[in-house]
Design a protein around this motif. Structure first.
Motif, short mmCIF file in Angstrom:
data_model
loop_
_atom_site.label_atom_id
_atom_site.label_comp_id
_atom_site.label_asym_id
_atom_site.label_seq_id
_atom_site.Cartn_x
_atom_site.Cartn_y
_atom_site.Cartn_z
N THR A 22 79.05 36.88 -8.28
CA THR A 22 78.98 35.41 -8.39
C THR A 22 79.16 34.74 -7.04
O THR A 22 78.69 33.62 -6.82
N PRO A 26 75.96 32.08 -6.85
CA PRO A 26 76.78 31.08 -7.56
C PRO A 26 76.12 30.55 -8.83
O PRO A 26 76.80 30.05 -9.73
N TYR A 27 74.78 30.67 -8.89
CA TYR A 27 74.05 30.18 -10.06
C TYR A 27 74.55 30.85 -11.34
O TYR A 27 74.62 30.22 -12.40
N MET A 29 77.66 31.95 -12.02
CA MET A 29 78.92 31.34 -12.42
C MET A 29 78.70 29.94 -12.96
O MET A 29 79.40 29.50 -13.89
N ARG A 30 77.72 29.25 -12.40
CA ARG A 30 77.41 27.91 -12.91
C ARG A 30 76.96 27.99 -14.37
O ARG A 30 77.38 27.18 -15.21
N LEU A 31 76.12 28.98 -14.68
CA LEU A 31 75.69 29.19 -16.06
C LEU A 31 76.88 29.47 -16.97
O LEU A 31 77.03 28.87 -18.04
N LEU A 33 80.24 29.04 -16.54
CA LEU A 33 81.26 28.00 -16.68
C LEU A 33 80.73 26.79 -17.45
O LEU A 33 81.46 26.17 -18.23
N SER A 34 79.47 26.46 -17.25
CA SER A 34 78.89 25.32 -17.98
C SER A 34 78.89 25.60 -19.48
O SER A 34 79.27 24.75 -20.29
N GLN A 201 79.74 18.76 -20.39
CA GLN A 201 78.94 19.95 -20.70
C GLN A 201 77.51 19.57 -21.07
O GLN A 201 76.56 20.25 -20.67
N LEU A 204 75.65 18.91 -17.86
CA LEU A 204 75.43 20.16 -17.12
C LEU A 204 74.36 21.02 -17.78
O LEU A 204 73.50 21.61 -17.10
N LEU A 208 70.33 23.10 -16.98
CA LEU A 208 70.30 24.56 -17.02
C LEU A 208 69.17 25.06 -17.92
O LEU A 208 68.72 24.35 -18.82
#
Length: 576
Positions: A22, A26-27, A29-31, A33-34, A201, A204, A208
């Motif tokens: 991650t 970082p993408y 972790m973005r998926l 966590l969102s 959420q 976000l 996504l």
């Protein structure tokens, strides 16, 4: 998750790989966590109602006398979650994971706002149902979305973040409850603020993509590939696309083999001896989890603290915050020990600790009730007509104490000098409550002043510490392992339904039980359920630690029996 016939766990190595991956991408972790905010909402809803109830009872006079109304408000979210989980599977398959999460956020936000502006109890009930729908859909969709949008090597670690966010949401709810104790809208802020993370959420998730696996199943191959290109290095894309193709084809073949309709799937599962034995184990641990009484603590924790003699709402919520923190600690402990000591052993140790805590808690509440302060018959601070009518008509009023007063549906105004000295038994009205407090005396409605109170809170914390590492997390792990691959969805679904229904039964009856049996009797009843649960877990639940899927299937096919029931000789047992 299952990879190559092995059960993948979020162990230390996987978490290290997760951090490295991650950090580079970082993408991912973005998926995670969102989507994981759904877990936060789930946990927040579980904890926030416990504090909000205390202040609803002050705004709506019927609440204190109608415990069934409190039970309906608490359990309506559970009922909504059952419906949400039931329709969530169809929405996931028909419209996709992303749409399902967006819909769940919308329902959650609407429900939170309806409760915040409610003028009558039925509006709170309606809002709780909407919130429950959102929770039920999110609880099954968020882990699925994270799983399908994550690299296999770190999938377990990322899915585990959803579980950590659930306990984090519970802890956050108690912090927010405390933050709003001094505001004029108290419970309205507590419930309404939940709309904020739901809306975050929602925003976000709009930016996504859909799950690549769902897109591939819809024959949107190029869209699936474009998402995988954001997750994996360029040299791994073709390999991942091929793996996705084989996995989806195998999944469709399994679906065709076990039937297309839900009824066909259930009939096929129940006619398979391995699945049946898996269900015996899976449903046993889920029902035992709920009948250990855990959600009575989550939903009614401050109320239970008040049973122990802490009348202040703020004090009750502060002490409840500590128990919630223990729950979060226990979840982390479970991740450390579950693969070292095994699922079965951890659950049995957990149940033994729970039983010990519940039995001791029952004794403490029994002692607290028998040593409750007596009634002062000569209190001149209140007129005679303010005294509890049942007390005045009692054949032996001199035998009454605080607990007798509360059982008569009256209120106890403590002694102004020493809470443990005789106080006054008054009719339960808002005016008399305010008059008692105006004299700088404490008004007790749910429990009596007790020197045993702090011990009860300590035992409540030990109960959580016993529950969380074992019965808190392990039942879900067991249900991810005990079913054959093609029946894993239907098996896990049936076990989850049993969990939700058991949750509903416990949450909708707890306050009525405490009225009928008292706090000591109610916790004794839960201890009895736990003893039965311990026996069933010992007899029906095999150890699956370190076993491949094929080994688990073979063990269930031949039939599992614990050592004590195998009829082995002493020498055989020692060599086994």
């Amino acid at each position: 998750m299952v990879e190559g016939g092995h059960i993948s766990k979020a162990d230390k190595i996987e978490f290290t790989a997760c951090w490295k991956t991650t950090w580079k991408t970082p993408y991912i972790m973005r998926l995670a966590l969102s989507a994981g905010i759904g877990g936060l909402l789930f946990g927040y809803d579980t904890g926030v109602i416990s504090g909000a109830l205390l202040y609803m009872r002050e705004d709506f006079q019927d609440f204190d006398r109608k415990t069934w109304l409190q039970e309906i408000i608490v359990s309506m979210a559970v009922a909504g979650a059952i419906v949400g989980a039931a329709i969530g599977g169809w929405i996931n398959d028909r419209f996709g994971r992303k749409i399902s999460i967006l819909l769940a956020d919308g329902l959650f936000a609407v429900g939170a706002l309806v409760m915040a502006f409610a003028q009558v109890p039925w509006m709170i009930i309606l809002g709780r149902f909407f919130v429950g729908l959102g929770v039920g859909m999110a609880s099954m969709t968020a882990p699925l979305y994270i799983s399908e949008a994550s690299p296999a090597r770190i999938r377990g670690a990322l899915v585990s973040t959803n579980g950590l966010l659930i306990t984090g949401g519970q802890f956050l709810s108690y912090l927010i409850n405390l933050a709003f104790t001094k505001t004029s809208w108290t419970w309205r802020w507590m419930l309404g603020i939940a709309a904020v993370p739901a809306l975050v959420q929602f925003i976000l998730m709009i930016s996504l993509p859909e799950s690549p696996r769902w897109l591939y199943r819809q024959n949107k191959v190029e869209e699936a590939r474009s998402i995988l290109e954001k997750i994996f290095p360029a040299n791994e894309i073709d390999e991942e696309m091929n793996a996705l193709k084989l996995s989806v084809e195998a999944e469709k073949a399994d679906e065709h083999a076990i039937g297309d309709s839900l009824i066909q799937k259930v009939k096929g599962a129940l006619s398979n001896v391995v699945v049946r034995r898996g269900l015996y184990a899976g449903i046993t641990v889920q029902v035992a989890q709920q009948f250990s009484g855990i959600n009575t603590v989550m939903y009614y924790s401050p109320t239970i603290v008040q049973f122990a003699g802490f009348a202040s709402n703020k004090t009750a919520m502060t002490l409840s915050l500590i128990t919630s923190g223990f729950n979060a600690i226990g979840s982390i402990v479970s991740m450390t020990f579950v693969d070292r000591y095994g699922r079965r052993r951890l659950m049995l140790i957990s149940m033994a600790g729970i039983i010990l805590c519940l039995v001791t808690l029952s004794i403490v509440f029994l002692e607290a009730a028998s040593h409750a302060p007596k009634i002062n018959q000569f209190d001149t601070n209140f007129p005679t007509n303010a005294t509890c009518a049942s007390y005045l008509s009692a054949p032996k009023p001199s035998s009454w104490n605080c607990m007798s007063c509360l059982k008569a549906d009256c209120g106890f105004c403590s002694n102004g000098v020493n809470e443990y000295s005789p106080g006054t038994c008054l009719a339960f009205t808002t005016d008399l409550r305010d008059s008692c407090r105006g004299q700088h005396r404490t008004w007790f409605r749910d429990g009596c002043p007790s020197k045993f109170g702090f011990l009860a809170v300590v035992l409540l914390g030990l109960y959580i510490l016993s529950y969380s590492p074992g019965m808190g997390t392990v039942p879900w792990i067991v249900n991810s392992e005990v079913y054959p691959l093609r029946y894993r969805g239907i098996g896990g679904g049936l076990a989850a339904v049993s969990n939700w229904i058991s949750n509903l039964i416990v949450s909708v009856t707890f306050l009525s039980l405490t009225e009928a049996l008292g706090s000591a009797g109610t916790f004794s009843l839960f201890a009895g359920f736990c003893i039965i649960g311990f026996i069933f877990i010992y007899c029906l639940v095999p150890e699956t630690k370190g076993l491949q899927i094929e080994e688990i299937e073979q063990m269930l096919k031949t039939g599992y029996q614990p050592r004590l029931l195998r009829g082995e000789s002493k020498g055989e047992i020692q060599s086994a």
